[in-house]
Design a protein around this motif. Structure first.
Motif, PDB file in Angstrom:
ATOM      1  N   GLN A   1       0.976   0.342  13.424  1.00  0.00           N
ATOM      2  CA  GLN A   1       2.187   1.293  14.025  1.00  0.00           C
ATOM      3  C   GLN A   1       3.497   0.453  14.040  1.00  0.00           C
ATOM      4  OE1 GLN A   1       2.223   4.299  14.071  1.00  0.00           O
ATOM      5  NE2 GLN A   1       0.195   5.337  14.493  1.00  0.00           N
ATOM      6  N   LEU A   2       3.325  -0.833  14.659  1.00  0.00           N
ATOM      7  CA  LEU A   2       4.408  -1.636  14.748  1.00  0.00           C
ATOM      8  C   LEU A   2       5.221  -1.821  13.423  1.00  0.00           C
ATOM      9  CD1 LEU A   2       6.215  -3.364  16.605  1.00  0.00           C
ATOM     10  CD2 LEU A   2       4.728  -5.205  16.321  1.00  0.00           C
ATOM     11  N   ILE A   3       4.391  -2.456  12.565  1.00  0.00           N
ATOM     12  CA  ILE A   3       5.033  -2.598  11.080  1.00  0.00           C
ATOM     13  C   ILE A   3       5.756  -1.404  10.729  1.00  0.00           C
ATOM     14  CG2 ILE A   3       4.631  -3.271   8.789  1.00  0.00           C
ATOM     15  CD1 ILE A   3       2.316  -4.838   9.909  1.00  0.00           C
ATOM     16  N   LEU A   4       5.102  -0.221  10.617  1.00  0.00           N
ATOM     17  CA  LEU A   4       5.801   1.084  10.361  1.00  0.00           C
ATOM     18  C   LEU A   4       7.252   1.629  11.105  1.00  0.00           C
ATOM     19  CD1 LEU A   4       2.624   3.374   9.631  1.00  0.00           C
ATOM     20  CD2 LEU A   4       3.967   2.006   8.027  1.00  0.00           C
ATOM     21  N   LEU A   5       6.882   1.083  12.364  1.00  0.00           N
ATOM     22  CA  LEU A   5       8.275   1.203  13.236  1.00  0.00           C
ATOM     23  C   LEU A   5       9.285   0.562  12.870  1.00  0.00           C
ATOM     24  CD1 LEU A   5       9.707   2.744  15.711  1.00  0.00           C
ATOM     25  CD2 LEU A   5       8.444   0.822  17.165  1.00  0.00           C
ATOM     26  N   GLU A   6       9.069  -0.746  12.677  1.00  0.00           N
ATOM     27  CA  GLU A   6       9.982  -1.707  12.061  1.00  0.00           C
ATOM     28  C   GLU A   6      10.594  -1.152  10.618  1.00  0.00           C
ATOM     29  OE1 GLU A   6       7.844  -5.775  13.853  1.00  0.00           O
ATOM     30  OE2 GLU A   6       7.609  -5.378  11.732  1.00  0.00           O
ATOM     31  N   LEU A   7       9.825  -0.965   9.695  1.00  0.00           N
ATOM     32  CA  LEU A   7      10.438  -0.489   8.554  1.00  0.00           C
ATOM     33  C   LEU A   7      11.086   0.637   8.737  1.00  0.00           C
ATOM     34  CD1 LEU A   7       6.905  -0.885   6.379  1.00  0.00           C
ATOM     35  CD2 LEU A   7       9.293  -2.184   6.268  1.00  0.00           C
ATOM     36  N   GLU A   8      10.573   1.682   9.517  1.00  0.00           N
ATOM     37  CA  GLU A   8      11.673   2.992   9.695  1.00  0.00           C
ATOM     38  C   GLU A   8      13.051   2.649  10.242  1.00  0.00           C
ATOM     39  OE1 GLU A   8      11.143   7.306  11.803  1.00  0.00           O
ATOM     40  OE2 GLU A   8      10.097   5.843  12.118  1.00  0.00           O
ATOM     41  N   LEU A   9      12.991   1.765  11.272  1.00  0.00           N
ATOM     42  CA  LEU A   9      14.280   1.249  11.739  1.00  0.00           C
ATOM     43  C   LEU A   9      15.231   0.526  10.762  1.00  0.00           C
ATOM     44  CD1 LEU A   9      13.058   0.331  15.340  1.00  0.00           C
ATOM     45  CD2 LEU A   9      14.347   2.364  14.844  1.00  0.00           C
ATOM     46  N   ALA A  10      14.610  -0.162   9.896  1.00  0.00           N
ATOM     47  CA  ALA A  10      15.491  -0.829   8.877  1.00  0.00           C
ATOM     48  C   ALA A  10      15.748   0.221   7.569  1.00  0.00           C
ATOM     49  CB  ALA A  10      14.320  -1.879   8.227  1.00  0.00           C
ATOM     50  N   GLY A  11      15.372   1.525   7.671  1.00  0.00           N
ATOM     51  CA  GLY A  11      15.503   2.316   6.672  1.00  0.00           C
ATOM     52  C   GLY A  11      14.712   2.307   5.389  1.00  0.00           C
ATOM     53  N   ARG A  12      13.459   1.762   5.732  1.00  0.00           N
ATOM     54  CA  ARG A  12      12.561   1.467   4.654  1.00  0.00           C
ATOM     55  C   ARG A  12      11.513   2.135   4.457  1.00  0.00           C
ATOM     56  NH1 ARG A  12      11.228  -4.586   4.340  1.00  0.00           N
ATOM     57  NH2 ARG A  12      10.541  -3.966   2.173  1.00  0.00           N
ATOM     58  N   LEU A  13      11.413   3.394   5.384  1.00  0.00           N
ATOM     59  CA  LEU A  13      10.177   4.192   5.539  1.00  0.00           C
ATOM     60  C   LEU A  13      10.522   5.723   5.628  1.00  0.00           C
ATOM     61  CD1 LEU A  13       6.749   3.984   5.979  1.00  0.00           C
ATOM     62  CD2 LEU A  13       7.253   4.416   8.422  1.00  0.00           C
ATOM     63  N   THR A  14       9.756   6.757   5.318  1.00  0.00           N
ATOM     64  CA  THR A  14       9.956   8.020   5.412  1.00  0.00           C
ATOM     65  C   THR A  14       8.768   8.598   6.176  1.00  0.00           C
ATOM     66  OG1 THR A  14      11.690   8.195   3.589  1.00  0.00           O
ATOM     67  CG2 THR A  14      10.618  10.392   4.426  1.00  0.00           C
ATOM     68  N   ARG A  15       8.901   9.371   7.103  1.00  0.00           N
ATOM     69  CA  ARG A  15       7.779  10.070   7.755  1.00  0.00           C
ATOM     70  C   ARG A  15       7.593  11.477   7.341  1.00  0.00           C
ATOM     71  NH1 ARG A  15       5.449   6.734  11.781  1.00  0.00           N
ATOM     72  NH2 ARG A  15       6.626   5.101  12.513  1.00  0.00           N
TER      73      ARG A  15
ATOM     74  N   LEU B   1       0.930  -1.361   0.025  1.00  0.00           N
ATOM     75  CA  LEU B   1       0.154  -0.035   0.080  1.00  0.00           C
ATOM     76  C   LEU B   1       0.818   1.423   0.034  1.00  0.00           C
ATOM     77  CD1 LEU B   1      -2.842  -0.828   2.586  1.00  0.00           C
ATOM     78  CD2 LEU B   1      -2.951  -0.673   0.136  1.00  0.00           C
ATOM     79  N   LEU B   2       2.115   1.104   0.164  1.00  0.00           N
ATOM     80  CA  LEU B   2       3.007   2.145   0.482  1.00  0.00           C
ATOM     81  C   LEU B   2       3.720   2.610  -0.995  1.00  0.00           C
ATOM     82  CD1 LEU B   2       4.784   1.333   3.760  1.00  0.00           C
ATOM     83  CD2 LEU B   2       3.175   3.219   3.383  1.00  0.00           C
ATOM     84  N   SER B   3       3.977   3.900  -1.108  1.00  0.00           N
ATOM     85  CA  SER B   3       4.644   4.209  -2.364  1.00  0.00           C
ATOM     86  C   SER B   3       5.385   5.439  -2.032  1.00  0.00           C
ATOM     87  CB  SER B   3       3.820   4.626  -3.399  1.00  0.00           C
ATOM     88  OG  SER B   3       2.858   5.899  -3.138  1.00  0.00           O
TER      89      SER B   3
ATOM     90  N   VAL C   1       3.307   8.911   5.786  1.00  0.00           N
ATOM     91  CA  VAL C   1       4.392   8.073   5.549  1.00  0.00           C
ATOM     92  C   VAL C   1       4.476   7.643   3.972  1.00  0.00           C
ATOM     93  CG1 VAL C   1       4.532   7.028   7.936  1.00  0.00           C
ATOM     94  CG2 VAL C   1       3.407   6.006   6.069  1.00  0.00           C
ATOM     95  N   SER C   2       5.810   7.511   3.829  1.00  0.00           N
ATOM     96  CA  SER C   2       6.025   6.963   2.228  1.00  0.00           C
ATOM     97  C   SER C   2       7.135   6.141   2.300  1.00  0.00           C
ATOM     98  CB  SER C   2       6.369   8.002   1.300  1.00  0.00           C
ATOM     99  OG  SER C   2       7.580   8.725   1.606  1.00  0.00           O
ATOM    100  N   LEU C   3       7.450   5.537   0.945  1.00  0.00           N
ATOM    101  CA  LEU C   3       8.864   4.684   1.008  1.00  0.00           C
ATOM    102  C   LEU C   3       9.675   5.882   0.677  1.00  0.00           C
ATOM    103  CD1 LEU C   3       7.529   1.836  -1.359  1.00  0.00           C
ATOM    104  CD2 LEU C   3       7.854   1.643   0.852  1.00  0.00           C
ATOM    105  N   PRO C   4      11.043   5.244   0.903  1.00  0.00           N
ATOM    106  CA  PRO C   4      12.090   6.565   0.790  1.00  0.00           C
ATOM    107  C   PRO C   4      12.218   6.955  -0.726  1.00  0.00           C
ATOM    108  CG  PRO C   4      12.932   4.765   2.273  1.00  0.00           C
ATOM    109  CD  PRO C   4      11.579   4.288   1.766  1.00  0.00           C
ATOM    110  N   SER C   5      12.551   7.927  -1.164  1.00  0.00           N
ATOM    111  CA  SER C   5      12.510   8.399  -2.560  1.00  0.00           C
ATOM    112  C   SER C   5      13.958   8.087  -3.125  1.00  0.00           C
ATOM    113  CB  SER C   5      12.511   9.841  -2.543  1.00  0.00           C
ATOM    114  OG  SER C   5      13.077  10.563  -1.769  1.00  0.00           O
TER     115      SER C   5
END
Length: 370
Positions: free
Chosen positions: A346-360, A323-325, A366-370
């Motif tokens: 919220q937990l999945i988004l937190l996991e993705l952010e810590l993994a460097g795969r999410l931008t707030r 669902l993210l882009s 939120v989005s995937l990193p550009s």
């Protein structure tokens, strides 16, 4: 190792922003436990564990901060401003010098053009002085022009300056003496570590602190797309008053203020106008020294821990990632479309952010990193 050290180490670690910091503390109850859990969370998010800050570097920063006569104010501390804590992305830590009790006053922000006219600077000084006589603190960003005038008008009673760089960096250079005076007689705040030279990306973060501390923001001369209008927008998004001083339509420096008034900001011509507008805030918002509890708006930490320990199926995680882009989307929209619980998302988004795969982004998007 004390809790302040662990909190600062968490803040200074890679991939830890204001939102993830709060979520980690709420989920695990302490910074030490959060630091311990980060590698596991990042692995679930499909990435390597982020680089945790070097304990020796954190210790050096804390020692340098205190050598400068400054100290830390952490989110959740009794003196942390309640209004600032209510933002969606409050700064996890502020570095301060001066009179911290000024944060207990009702506060109004005054911002505006760096290349302001002499008349506008005079108005800003007089307005700031009049507000402080009514026990109102004035907060601004110590920039040239209107910011400087606002501090000059309020320095004798109650001025707060929020700077974009480190607490020891003078910017602009010509305000070195004023910054030193504010650190002695008022209150100087910085989010960046000592020694940090201000860069363009730091100023929007500074602006959110200015808007977040205040009951309302007064804009005096602002060109379209200026930083002052960003502060006004952030104030509006936080549910605070936005006020503007009108100017001649022939002066480009007035276009921003006139546009704010056209779009619904309150027209201000005197301190009485400001006082009339802010007097209706409840006592919690109006400078009352009410401690902000990191857990008061969330489930009990033990329940958050249960959410952290529960197995989220890979299929659910992948469906959310799909669902993210690179186009920012609100977290609420992800809840509606995914069918997953808000806690799981919220937990999945937190996991993705810590993994460097999410931008707030601002506005809980939120989005995937550009």
């Amino acid at each position: 190792m004390n809790e302040d050290f662990d909190r600062l180490r968490l803040i200074r670690s890679a991939n830890i922003g204001p939102v993830s910091y709060v979520q980690l503390i709420r989920r695990y109850g302490s910074a030490a436990k959060a630091l311990e859990m980060i590698p596991q969370l990042a692995a679930r998010g499909g990435g390597r564990a982020p680089r945790l800050s070097d304990p020796a570097a954190v210790e050096r920063e804390m020692n340098e901060t205190r050598k400068l006569g400054a100290d830390y104010l952490f989110l959740g501390d009794p003196n942390y401003p309640y209004l600032l804590a209510e933002l969606g992305n409050p700064p996890p830590a502020l570095i301060w010098r001066g009179n911290l009790s000024l944060l207990n006053h009702s506060t109004v922000a005054i911002v505006g053009a760096r290349n302001a006219s002499a008349a506008a600077c005079r108005f800003a000084r007089d307005l700031a002085n009049s507000l402080t006589t009514e026990d109102i603190s004035v907060v601004s960003g110590l920039a040239r022009g209107i910011d400087t005038a606002a501090h000059q008008g309020s320095i004798n009673r109650s001025t707060i300056a929020v700077i974009a760089g480190g607490i020891d960096i003078h910017y602009p250079p010509e305000n070195e003496a004023l910054q030193g005076q504010i650190a002695r007689d008022g209150l100087l705040l910085a989010e960046q570590p000592p020694g940090t030279e201000p860069k363009a990306r730091h100023f929007p973060y500074r602006n959110r602190i200015i808007a977040g501390i205040a009951l309302g923001t007064v804009v005096i001369e602002a060109a379209p797309k200026s930083g002052s209008l960003i502060t006004a927008r952030l104030a509006a998004e936080a549910g605070r008053h936005v006020m503007a001083v009108p100017g001649s339509p022939l002066d480009p420096r007035s276009r921003g203020c006139n546009g704010l008034i056209r779009d619904g900001a309150t027209l201000i011509q005197s301190a009485d106008d400001v006082l009339e507008l802010i007097q209706h805030f409840d006592e919690r918002a109006a400078g009352a020294n009410i401690p902000y509890d990191l857990f008061e708006t969330q489930e009990h930490p033990s329940k958050l821990q249960e959410t952290a320990n529960e197995e989220i199926e890979d299929a659910a995680r992948h469906s959310l990632i799909n669902l993210l882009s690179m186009t920012p989307v609100s977290v609420d929209e992800l809840v509606r479309q995914s069918g997953l619980s808000a806690a799981s998302i919220q937990l999945i988004l937190l996991e993705l952010e810590l993994a460097g795969r999410l931008t707030r982004h601002a506005g809980a998007r939120v989005s995937l990193p550009s």
